[in-house]
Design an enzyme around this catalytic site. Structure first.
Site, PDB file in Angstrom:
ATOM      1  N   CYS A 175       0.886  -1.179   0.000  1.00 36.46           N
ATOM      2  CA  CYS A 175       0.000   0.000   0.000  1.00 36.46           C
ATOM      3  C   CYS A 175       0.912   1.214   0.000  1.00 36.46           C
ATOM      4  CB  CYS A 175      -0.912  -0.002   1.220  1.00 36.46           C
ATOM      5  SG  CYS A 175      -1.846  -1.541   1.440  1.00 36.46           S
ATOM      6  N   ALA A 176       1.577   1.452  -1.112  1.00 35.85           N
ATOM      7  CA  ALA A 176       2.793   2.256  -1.124  1.00 35.85           C
ATOM      8  C   ALA A 176       2.597   3.766  -1.129  1.00 35.85           C
ATOM      9  CB  ALA A 176       3.643   1.867  -2.334  1.00 35.85           C
ATOM     10  N   ALA A 177       1.635   4.279  -1.866  1.00 35.05           N
ATOM     11  CA  ALA A 177       1.527   5.738  -2.031  1.00 35.05           C
ATOM     12  C   ALA A 177       1.308   6.428  -0.677  1.00 35.05           C
ATOM     13  CB  ALA A 177       0.370   6.049  -2.981  1.00 35.05           C
ATOM     14  N   CYS A 237      -1.467   4.092  11.135  1.00 29.12           N
ATOM     15  CA  CYS A 237      -1.314   5.379  11.821  1.00 29.12           C
ATOM     16  C   CYS A 237      -2.583   5.665  12.621  1.00 29.12           C
ATOM     17  CB  CYS A 237      -1.014   6.501  10.835  1.00 29.12           C
ATOM     18  SG  CYS A 237      -2.253   6.708   9.545  1.00 29.12           S
ATOM     19  N   ASP A 281      -4.758  -4.038  -6.979  1.00 28.26           N
ATOM     20  CA  ASP A 281      -5.533  -4.112  -5.746  1.00 28.26           C
ATOM     21  C   ASP A 281      -4.858  -5.132  -4.835  1.00 28.26           C
ATOM     22  OD1 ASP A 281      -7.326  -4.418  -3.700  1.00 28.26           O
ATOM     23  OD2 ASP A 281      -9.072  -4.778  -4.966  1.00 28.26           O
ATOM     24  N   ASP A 318       1.480  -1.263   5.097  1.00 25.54           N
ATOM     25  CA  ASP A 318       1.093  -0.007   5.734  1.00 25.54           C
ATOM     26  C   ASP A 318      -0.353   0.235   5.326  1.00 25.54           C
ATOM     27  OD1 ASP A 318       1.078   2.453   6.988  1.00 25.54           O
ATOM     28  OD2 ASP A 318       1.964   3.491   5.281  1.00 25.54           O
ATOM     29  N   GLY A 342       4.635   7.043  -0.803  1.00 27.73           N
ATOM     30  CA  GLY A 342       5.991   6.554  -1.014  1.00 27.73           C
ATOM     31  C   GLY A 342       6.993   6.830   0.077  1.00 27.73           C
ATOM     32  N   GLY A 343       6.576   7.354   1.215  1.00 23.92           N
ATOM     33  CA  GLY A 343       7.522   7.631   2.285  1.00 23.92           C
ATOM     34  C   GLY A 343       8.240   6.391   2.775  1.00 23.92           C
ATOM     35  N   LYS A 344       7.489   5.336   3.036  1.00 25.27           N
ATOM     36  CA  LYS A 344       8.105   4.097   3.512  1.00 25.27           C
ATOM     37  C   LYS A 344       8.776   3.341   2.361  1.00 25.27           C
ATOM     38  CE  LYS A 344       4.808   3.638   7.328  1.00 25.27           C
ATOM     39  NZ  LYS A 344       3.980   4.823   6.994  1.00 25.27           N
TER      40      LYS A 344
END
Length: 308
Positions: free
Chosen positions: A137-139, A259, A188, A206, A141-143
Protein backbone atom coordinates in the site's frame (compact mmCIF):
# COMPACT_ATOMS: atom_id res chain seq x y z
CA UNK A 1 -20.11 35.14 13.04
CA UNK A 2 -16.87 35.12 15.03
CA UNK A 3 -17.80 38.37 16.79
CA UNK A 4 -21.20 36.94 17.70
CA UNK A 5 -19.61 33.83 19.18
CA UNK A 6 -17.14 35.89 21.21
CA UNK A 7 -19.90 38.21 22.50
CA UNK A 8 -21.95 35.20 23.56
CA UNK A 9 -18.93 33.79 25.37
CA UNK A 10 -18.53 37.10 27.23
CA UNK A 11 -22.19 37.05 28.28
CA UNK A 12 -22.34 33.36 29.25
CA UNK A 13 -18.75 32.70 30.27
CA UNK A 14 -19.47 30.92 33.57
CA UNK A 15 -22.19 28.67 32.15
CA UNK A 16 -20.14 27.74 29.07
CA UNK A 17 -17.02 26.92 31.08
CA UNK A 18 -19.11 24.78 33.41
CA UNK A 19 -20.53 22.92 30.41
CA UNK A 20 -17.04 22.31 29.03
CA UNK A 21 -15.89 20.88 32.36
CA UNK A 22 -18.82 18.45 32.50
CA UNK A 23 -19.12 17.44 28.83
CA UNK A 24 -16.03 15.68 27.34
CA UNK A 25 -17.43 16.00 23.82
CA UNK A 26 -17.53 19.80 24.12
CA UNK A 27 -14.33 20.05 26.15
CA UNK A 28 -12.13 17.99 23.85
CA UNK A 29 -13.92 18.62 20.53
CA UNK A 30 -14.17 14.93 19.59
CA UNK A 31 -17.24 12.82 18.74
CA UNK A 32 -18.86 10.96 21.60
CA UNK A 33 -18.32 7.48 20.15
CA UNK A 34 -14.56 8.03 19.88
CA UNK A 35 -14.28 9.42 23.40
CA UNK A 36 -16.14 6.38 24.75
CA UNK A 37 -13.91 4.04 22.72
CA UNK A 38 -10.78 5.62 24.20
CA UNK A 39 -12.20 5.58 27.72
CA UNK A 40 -12.81 1.84 27.43
CA UNK A 41 -9.57 0.91 25.65
CA UNK A 42 -7.18 3.25 27.46
CA UNK A 43 -8.72 4.29 30.80
CA UNK A 44 -5.47 5.84 31.99
CA UNK A 45 -4.57 7.71 28.80
CA UNK A 46 -7.79 8.77 27.07
CA UNK A 47 -7.66 12.41 28.19
CA UNK A 48 -4.05 12.82 27.10
CA UNK A 49 -4.82 11.32 23.69
CA UNK A 50 -7.71 13.75 23.13
CA UNK A 51 -5.70 16.77 24.29
CA UNK A 52 -2.73 15.86 22.08
CA UNK A 53 -4.99 15.59 19.03
CA UNK A 54 -5.81 19.29 19.47
CA UNK A 55 -2.16 20.45 19.34
CA UNK A 56 -0.68 20.95 15.88
CA UNK A 57 2.69 19.16 15.72
CA UNK A 58 5.84 20.41 13.97
CA UNK A 59 7.18 19.11 10.66
CA UNK A 60 9.29 15.94 10.76
CA UNK A 61 11.78 14.91 8.08
CA UNK A 62 13.82 11.78 7.34
CA UNK A 63 17.32 12.48 6.09
CA UNK A 64 18.41 10.50 3.02
CA UNK A 65 21.69 9.16 4.40
CA UNK A 66 22.70 7.97 0.93
CA UNK A 67 22.86 11.58 -0.23
CA UNK A 68 24.09 13.51 2.82
CA UNK A 69 24.39 13.49 6.61
CA UNK A 70 21.94 14.72 9.19
CA UNK A 71 24.56 17.15 10.48
CA UNK A 72 24.85 18.70 7.00
CA UNK A 73 21.06 19.14 6.79
CA UNK A 74 20.88 20.74 10.24
CA UNK A 75 23.74 23.08 9.36
CA UNK A 76 22.03 24.12 6.12
CA UNK A 77 18.82 24.82 8.04
CA UNK A 78 20.71 26.82 10.67
CA UNK A 79 22.34 29.00 8.03
CA UNK A 80 18.83 29.89 6.81
CA UNK A 81 17.66 30.68 10.34
CA UNK A 82 15.50 27.55 10.53
CA UNK A 83 15.34 25.91 13.96
CA UNK A 84 15.54 22.11 14.05
CA UNK A 85 16.37 19.22 16.37
CA UNK A 86 17.48 15.67 15.66
CA UNK A 87 15.74 12.46 16.70
CA UNK A 88 16.17 8.76 16.04
CA UNK A 89 18.62 7.57 13.42
CA UNK A 90 17.88 10.03 10.61
CA UNK A 91 15.04 12.22 11.83
CA UNK A 92 14.86 16.01 12.02
CA UNK A 93 12.08 18.09 13.59
CA UNK A 94 11.65 21.46 11.85
CA UNK A 95 9.96 24.38 13.60
CA UNK A 96 8.02 27.10 11.81
CA UNK A 97 5.77 26.55 8.81
CA UNK A 98 7.43 27.01 5.40
CA UNK A 99 6.83 25.72 1.86
CA UNK A 100 8.69 22.42 1.56
CA UNK A 101 10.39 23.34 -1.69
CA UNK A 102 11.94 26.38 0.02
CA UNK A 103 13.79 24.28 2.60
CA UNK A 104 17.50 23.60 1.94
CA UNK A 105 18.15 20.23 0.32
CA UNK A 106 14.69 19.65 -1.15
CA UNK A 107 15.77 19.70 -4.79
CA UNK A 108 18.93 17.73 -4.00
CA UNK A 109 16.96 14.88 -2.40
CA UNK A 110 18.54 15.30 1.00
CA UNK A 111 15.37 14.46 2.91
CA UNK A 112 11.76 13.33 2.80
CA UNK A 113 8.76 14.34 4.86
CA UNK A 114 7.97 11.44 7.16
CA UNK A 115 6.41 11.21 10.60
CA UNK A 116 8.58 10.12 13.52
CA UNK A 117 6.62 6.93 14.11
CA UNK A 118 6.49 6.05 10.44
CA UNK A 119 10.28 6.18 10.32
CA UNK A 120 10.32 3.05 12.49
CA UNK A 121 8.43 0.86 10.00
CA UNK A 122 11.12 0.11 7.40
CA UNK A 123 13.87 -0.73 9.94
CA UNK A 124 11.56 -3.34 11.49
CA UNK A 125 11.85 -5.30 8.22
CA UNK A 126 15.57 -5.91 8.94
CA UNK A 127 16.50 -5.23 5.33
CA UNK A 128 19.62 -6.33 3.47
CA UNK A 129 21.04 -5.29 0.12
CA UNK A 130 19.66 -7.25 -2.82
CA UNK A 131 16.36 -8.28 -1.24
CA UNK A 132 13.02 -8.30 -3.07
CA UNK A 133 10.54 -6.32 -1.00
CA UNK A 134 6.81 -5.68 -1.43
CA UNK A 135 5.26 -2.43 -0.22
CA UNK A 136 1.65 -3.38 -0.75
CA UNK A 137 0.00 0.00 0.00
CA UNK A 138 2.79 2.26 -1.12
CA UNK A 139 1.53 5.74 -2.03
CA UNK A 140 2.71 8.40 -1.46
CA UNK A 141 5.99 6.55 -1.01
CA UNK A 142 7.52 7.63 2.28
CA UNK A 143 8.11 4.10 3.51
CA UNK A 144 8.86 2.83 -0.01
CA UNK A 145 11.78 5.20 -0.41
CA UNK A 146 12.96 4.48 3.13
CA UNK A 147 13.12 0.78 2.27
CA UNK A 148 15.16 1.53 -0.84
CA UNK A 149 17.54 3.76 1.12
CA UNK A 150 18.11 1.11 3.79
CA UNK A 151 18.85 -1.46 1.06
CA UNK A 152 21.46 0.83 -0.47
CA UNK A 153 19.30 1.02 -3.61
CA UNK A 154 20.34 -2.59 -4.27
CA UNK A 155 17.62 -5.15 -5.00
CA UNK A 156 13.98 -4.52 -5.89
CA UNK A 157 11.17 -2.72 -4.11
CA UNK A 158 7.78 -3.37 -5.69
CA UNK A 159 5.48 -0.48 -4.78
CA UNK A 160 1.80 -1.39 -5.20
CA UNK A 161 -1.18 0.91 -4.97
CA UNK A 162 -4.70 0.65 -6.31
CA UNK A 163 -4.60 4.23 -7.70
CA UNK A 164 -2.23 4.76 -10.66
CA UNK A 165 -2.23 8.53 -10.12
CA UNK A 166 -0.97 8.10 -6.56
CA UNK A 167 1.85 5.91 -7.82
CA UNK A 168 3.08 8.87 -9.85
CA UNK A 169 3.93 10.53 -6.55
CA UNK A 170 5.91 7.45 -5.49
CA UNK A 171 7.92 7.65 -8.70
CA UNK A 172 8.46 11.40 -8.30
CA UNK A 173 9.73 10.95 -4.75
CA UNK A 174 12.06 8.15 -5.81
CA UNK A 175 13.47 10.27 -8.63
CA UNK A 176 14.07 13.27 -6.37
CA UNK A 177 15.89 11.04 -3.87
CA UNK A 178 17.98 9.36 -6.56
CA UNK A 179 16.55 5.87 -6.01
CA UNK A 180 16.33 3.43 -8.91
CA UNK A 181 15.43 0.07 -7.37
CA UNK A 182 11.73 0.97 -6.96
CA UNK A 183 9.22 -0.47 -9.42
CA UNK A 184 5.61 0.71 -9.24
CA UNK A 185 2.61 -1.42 -10.13
CA UNK A 186 -1.05 -0.47 -10.01
CA UNK A 187 -2.98 -3.33 -8.42
CA UNK A 188 -5.53 -4.11 -5.75
CA UNK A 189 -3.47 -5.55 -2.89
CA UNK A 190 -6.53 -7.35 -1.51
CA UNK A 191 -6.51 -9.57 -4.59
CA UNK A 192 -3.03 -10.63 -5.68
CA UNK A 193 -3.94 -14.27 -6.22
CA UNK A 194 -2.25 -14.30 -9.64
CA UNK A 195 1.07 -13.26 -8.09
CA UNK A 196 3.55 -16.03 -7.32
CA UNK A 197 3.30 -17.19 -3.70
CA UNK A 198 6.29 -16.87 -1.40
CA UNK A 199 8.12 -14.60 -3.83
CA UNK A 200 9.20 -11.73 -1.54
CA UNK A 201 11.89 -11.62 1.13
CA UNK A 202 10.04 -8.92 3.02
CA UNK A 203 6.50 -7.49 2.97
CA UNK A 204 5.35 -4.15 4.32
CA UNK A 205 1.63 -3.64 4.86
CA UNK A 206 1.09 -0.01 5.73
CA UNK A 207 -2.63 -0.59 5.53
CA UNK A 208 -5.41 1.94 4.90
CA UNK A 209 -6.77 2.89 8.31
CA UNK A 210 -8.94 5.41 10.13
CA UNK A 211 -5.97 7.75 10.72
CA UNK A 212 -7.09 8.24 14.32
CA UNK A 213 -3.46 8.67 15.32
CA UNK A 214 -3.08 11.67 12.99
CA UNK A 215 -5.95 13.89 14.14
CA UNK A 216 -3.57 16.67 15.13
CA UNK A 217 -2.66 16.99 11.44
CA UNK A 218 -6.16 16.29 10.09
CA UNK A 219 -8.54 17.99 12.49
CA UNK A 220 -11.72 17.48 10.45
CA UNK A 221 -11.21 13.72 10.09
CA UNK A 222 -12.66 13.03 13.54
CA UNK A 223 -16.09 14.20 12.40
CA UNK A 224 -16.06 12.18 9.18
CA UNK A 225 -15.48 8.82 10.86
CA UNK A 226 -18.20 6.56 12.21
CA UNK A 227 -18.01 3.23 14.10
CA UNK A 228 -19.33 1.28 11.10
CA UNK A 229 -16.51 2.77 9.04
CA UNK A 230 -14.01 1.21 11.43
CA UNK A 231 -15.65 -2.18 10.91
CA UNK A 232 -15.27 -1.85 7.13
CA UNK A 233 -11.60 -0.92 7.50
CA UNK A 234 -10.93 -3.91 9.75
CA UNK A 235 -12.34 -6.20 7.08
CA UNK A 236 -10.09 -4.61 4.46
CA UNK A 237 -7.05 -4.87 6.74
CA UNK A 238 -7.68 -8.60 7.27
CA UNK A 239 -7.77 -9.13 3.49
CA UNK A 240 -4.52 -7.26 2.98
CA UNK A 241 -2.80 -9.23 5.72
CA UNK A 242 -3.89 -12.55 4.24
CA UNK A 243 -2.59 -11.55 0.79
CA UNK A 244 0.70 -10.18 2.12
CA UNK A 245 1.33 -13.31 4.16
CA UNK A 246 0.79 -15.54 1.11
CA UNK A 247 3.47 -13.66 -0.84
CA UNK A 248 6.16 -13.83 1.87
CA UNK A 249 8.94 -16.40 1.71
CA UNK A 250 9.01 -18.97 4.54
CA UNK A 251 11.98 -17.29 6.26
CA UNK A 252 10.71 -13.76 5.56
CA UNK A 253 9.51 -10.95 7.75
CA UNK A 254 6.19 -9.09 7.44
CA UNK A 255 5.45 -5.71 9.04
CA UNK A 256 1.82 -4.67 9.54
CA UNK A 257 1.60 -0.93 10.26
CA UNK A 258 -1.08 1.72 10.80
CA UNK A 259 -1.31 5.38 11.82
CA UNK A 260 -4.26 4.78 14.14
CA UNK A 261 -4.65 4.13 17.88
CA UNK A 262 -7.92 2.22 17.52
CA UNK A 263 -7.33 -1.24 19.06
CA UNK A 264 -9.66 -2.99 16.60
CA UNK A 265 -7.43 -1.93 13.68
CA UNK A 266 -4.19 -2.78 15.45
CA UNK A 267 -3.93 -5.60 17.97
CA UNK A 268 -7.40 -6.76 16.98
CA UNK A 269 -6.34 -7.47 13.39
CA UNK A 270 -2.93 -9.05 14.01
CA UNK A 271 -4.01 -11.14 17.00
CA UNK A 272 -6.96 -12.52 15.03
CA UNK A 273 -4.62 -13.38 12.14
CA UNK A 274 -2.17 -15.25 14.37
CA UNK A 275 -5.04 -17.09 16.06
CA UNK A 276 -6.52 -18.10 12.70
CA UNK A 277 -3.10 -19.09 11.28
CA UNK A 278 -1.22 -21.20 13.87
CA UNK A 279 1.85 -21.40 11.62
CA UNK A 280 2.37 -17.64 12.10
CA UNK A 281 3.75 -15.82 15.13
CA UNK A 282 4.81 -12.43 16.43
CA UNK A 283 8.54 -12.01 15.90
CA UNK A 284 8.58 -9.40 18.66
CA UNK A 285 5.98 -7.59 20.78
CA UNK A 286 3.81 -5.14 18.80
CA UNK A 287 4.78 -1.48 18.96
CA UNK A 288 2.22 1.18 19.87
CA UNK A 289 3.21 4.85 19.90
CA UNK A 290 0.91 7.61 21.11
CA UNK A 291 0.61 10.99 19.37
CA UNK A 292 3.27 13.42 20.59
CA UNK A 293 2.78 17.20 20.31
CA UNK A 294 6.56 17.58 19.96
CA UNK A 295 6.51 15.55 16.74
CA UNK A 296 4.96 12.15 16.11
CA UNK A 297 1.58 10.70 15.16
CA UNK A 298 -0.04 7.69 16.75
CA UNK A 299 1.61 4.66 15.17
CA UNK A 300 1.28 0.88 15.44
CA UNK A 301 3.48 -1.86 14.01
CA UNK A 302 3.60 -5.63 14.40
CA UNK A 303 6.27 -7.94 12.98
CA UNK A 304 5.01 -11.36 11.89
CA UNK A 305 6.80 -14.45 10.58
CA UNK A 306 6.16 -18.13 10.03
CA UNK A 307 6.97 -20.53 12.82
CA UNK A 308 10.05 -22.62 12.20
Amino acid sequence: LVNAILRRFQRERAALLSQLAQDPEARYNHPKWWIETLQTAYPQDWQRLLETANVHPPLTLRVNLRATTREAVEQAFSLKGIASTAFGVAGVVVYGARPLASLPGYAQGWWSVQDAGAQLAAPLLELKDGMRVLDACAAPGGKTTHIAELMGDQGEVVAVDVAPRRLQQVSANAERLGLRCIRTEAADATDLTDWEAESFDRVLLDVPCSGLGTLARHADARWNLKPDGIEELVGLQHQLLEQGARLLKPDGRLVYATCTVHPAENTGVVEAFVEENPDWQFSEPPLQLWPDPQGGDGFFAAVLSRRR
